[in-house]
Motif scaffolding. Structure first.
Motif, mmCIF file in Angstrom:
data_model
loop_
_atom_site.group_PDB
_atom_site.id
_atom_site.type_symbol
_atom_site.label_atom_id
_atom_site.label_comp_id
_atom_site.label_asym_id
_atom_site.label_seq_id
_atom_site.Cartn_x
_atom_site.Cartn_y
_atom_site.Cartn_z
ATOM 1 N N GLY A 211 0.877 -1.185 0.166
ATOM 2 C CA GLY A 211 -0.105 0.046 0.041
ATOM 3 C C GLY A 211 0.807 1.388 -0.153
ATOM 4 N N GLU A 212 0.342 2.351 0.421
ATOM 5 C CA GLU A 212 0.978 3.409 0.524
ATOM 6 C C GLU A 212 1.637 4.000 1.641
ATOM 7 N N ALA A 213 2.603 4.143 1.837
ATOM 8 C CA ALA A 213 3.272 4.600 3.130
ATOM 9 C C ALA A 213 2.765 5.888 3.689
ATOM 10 N N GLY A 214 2.529 6.201 4.887
ATOM 11 C CA GLY A 214 1.912 7.507 5.351
ATOM 12 C C GLY A 214 1.979 7.786 6.740
ATOM 13 N N HIS A 215 1.081 8.813 7.197
ATOM 14 C CA HIS A 215 1.288 8.977 8.643
ATOM 15 C C HIS A 215 0.141 8.272 9.209
ATOM 16 N N SER A 217 -1.827 8.960 11.272
ATOM 17 C CA SER A 217 -2.880 9.650 11.763
ATOM 18 C C SER A 217 -4.116 9.361 10.710
ATOM 19 N N ARG A 218 -3.688 8.889 9.574
ATOM 20 C CA ARG A 218 -4.754 8.640 8.343
ATOM 21 C C ARG A 218 -4.813 7.315 8.180
ATOM 22 N N PRO A 219 -5.116 6.354 8.882
ATOM 23 C CA PRO A 219 -5.196 4.919 8.529
ATOM 24 C C PRO A 219 -6.364 4.605 7.690
ATOM 25 N N LEU A 220 -6.118 3.485 6.695
ATOM 26 C CA LEU A 220 -7.246 2.821 5.893
ATOM 27 C C LEU A 220 -7.239 1.455 6.043
ATOM 28 N N SER A 301 5.963 3.538 15.316
ATOM 29 C CA SER A 301 4.690 3.483 15.694
ATOM 30 C C SER A 301 3.750 4.503 14.812
ATOM 31 N N ASN A 302 4.291 5.640 14.572
ATOM 32 C CA ASN A 302 3.364 6.691 13.796
ATOM 33 C C ASN A 302 3.590 6.702 12.149
ATOM 34 N N ILE A 303 4.073 5.763 11.856
ATOM 35 C CA ILE A 303 4.161 5.514 10.291
ATOM 36 C C ILE A 303 3.669 4.171 9.891
#
Length: 437
Positions: A211-215, A217-220, A301-303
């Motif tokens: 998937g796409e790496a991201g912050h 705080s915006r989980p999918l 933990s936040n990535i």
């Protein structure tokens, strides 16, 4: 009771071999020379009684030795009699007896390899010397192979020999080695001796979700970790159906008749629990299995990581690999990649025939109340490599043990041990099998 030279040598050689630290770490960078020293020891004992040997060492420290004892019938297929000389690592702090001390206490011989499988290596070394001294010629050629590297898949042992020195096994049609031959309670006063006539295939699968790496705080729900977690949960919870292979069917028939029970597919696991530790082994051999064993994902933990990975260990019944892999792929789901890793195919040998009759006759000559029962081993031995030469492999290291002695539980355990009397029994029965084979 007065011991024979055969029995004394068997015990002595098992102890000698245990005292050789032949730990196989699986890493050539850390391997010692223990396997080679063990092979050279075996070679010297064979040469002492006039038996020609072939020593091979594909890489330093990974030594094996092979010898052929000619039989009286040149048209009979040869029998490979093999044992591996390497052992798994130990943590000495977990042992109450030195793992390489070969100490005897309360009738038990302790040490790494006491069951897996320097016991059989010492026994067959004593038997071939007994034959040479006594002028005993078996009916068929016996090919004795003392092998390196079994504990890491036989890459530098049996597999290397099959690929590079197949002439050493010319004419072989059958093989005998681990894991079987030990007694388990059947009914009061009677014992079953398990004969491995088949082995599950073993392999690994890598599951990868992307998937796409991201912050964080915006989980999918489509993020790699949730995707992978769902796949792992489905695979881990799945129960494959019972398959009555010839080995399983015979085991259930013999044991059921002796105990007056009828085993059902629907409740087989619970019914086998009544057999104790051996029931759990048979239950593992009754169906395909797939077990998630390794998970890897992000490290912060936040990535949200861009990918997540799991490793699945699978064990396939003979003829069951395609169905297993198809089912795992279905359970993983369309968005999770499934990649096959190294594998060894399952093997199966006839559960009836002259060689089985010979094993049974030799066993009952020492234990008239014993019965040989085929079963399917849910693990792997070097028999898988010899199968590539068209050789039918069997697991039968004869050991009569007390009813509460779990031989399976000794494999790779701390304080691995074997009853001394069982080694004497093993030497007598093995000599009977090989002389008449």
């Amino acid at each position: 009771m007065t011991r024979t030279l055969l029995e004394d040598e068997a015990l002595g050689f098992v102890r000698d071999l245990i005292r050789i630290d032949s730990i196989n770490t699986g890493d050539l960078a850390t391997i010692g020379d223990g396997e080679t020293r063990a092979a050279r020891f075996v070679q010297s004992q064979l040469q002492e009684v006039g038996i020609e040997t072939t020593f091979v060492e594909p890489v330093p420290g990974r030594g094996s030795v092979v010898a052929r004892l000619r039989g009286t019938d040149p048209d009979a297929g040869a029998l490979i009699v093999h044992a591996h000389l390497d052992v798994v690592p130990v943590d000495a702090a977990d042992w109450t007896h030195p793992p390489f001390g070969a100490e005897i206490a309360d009738g038990l011989l302790y040490g790494r390899g006491a069951v897996d499988m320097k016991n059989y290596a010492g026994v067959i070394l004593a038997v071939v010397r007994h034959f040479a001294r006594s002028g005993i010629r078996p009916r068929r050629d016996l090919i004795f192979a003392f092998l390196a590297d079994e504990e890491s898949g036989g890459v530098w042992g049996a597999s290397w020999l099959v690929d590079n020195r197949p002439e050493l096994f010319a004419g072989a049609t059958e093989a005998i080695s681990e894991v079987g031959g030990f007694s388990v309670p059947l009914v009061e006063g009677r014992r079953a001796y398990l004969l491995a006539t088949a082995e599950k295939g073993v392999g690994g699968l890598r599951l990868t979700a992307r998937g796409e790496a991201g912050h964080a705080s915006r989980p999918l729900p489509s993020d790699p970790v949730p995707q992978l977690a769902g796949a792992v949960a489905r695979i881990g919870a799945h129960r494959f159906p019972v398959v009555r292979t010839p080995a399983l069917a015979r085991f259930l028939s013999v044991v059921g008749a002796a105990r007056g029970v009828t085993f059902s597919d629907e409740n087989l696991d619970a019914e086998l629990e009544d057999l104790g530790f051996v029931g759990r082994v048979i239950a593992a051999a009754a169906r395909n299995t797939a077990a998630p064993t390794v998970l890897r994902a992000g490290d912060k933990s936040n990535i949200i990581p861009g990918s997540a990975e799991a490793i699945v260990d699978y064990r396939a019944l003979p003829g069951g690999e395609d169905d297993l892999l198809t089912e795992v792929a279905r359970l993983a789901g369309e968005t999770v990649e499934v990649e096959s890793l190294r594998s060894m195919h399952p093997i199966a040998s006839p559960i009836d025939g002259p060689f089985i009759d010979t094993i049974s006759a030799a066993l009952t000559s020492e234990d008239p109340d014993g019965v040989v029962v085929p079963y399917l081993l849910p693990a792997s031995t070097d028999n898988k490599h010899f199968a590539r030469l068209g050789v039918h492999g069997y697991g039968f290291v004869p050991l009569r043990v007390p009813d509460d002695f779990d031989v399976y539980g000794q494999f790779h355990s701390a304080d691995e041990c074997v009853p001394v009397e069982s080694l004497y029994f093993s030497a007598r029965v093995t000599a009977g099998i090989l002389e008449a084979a």
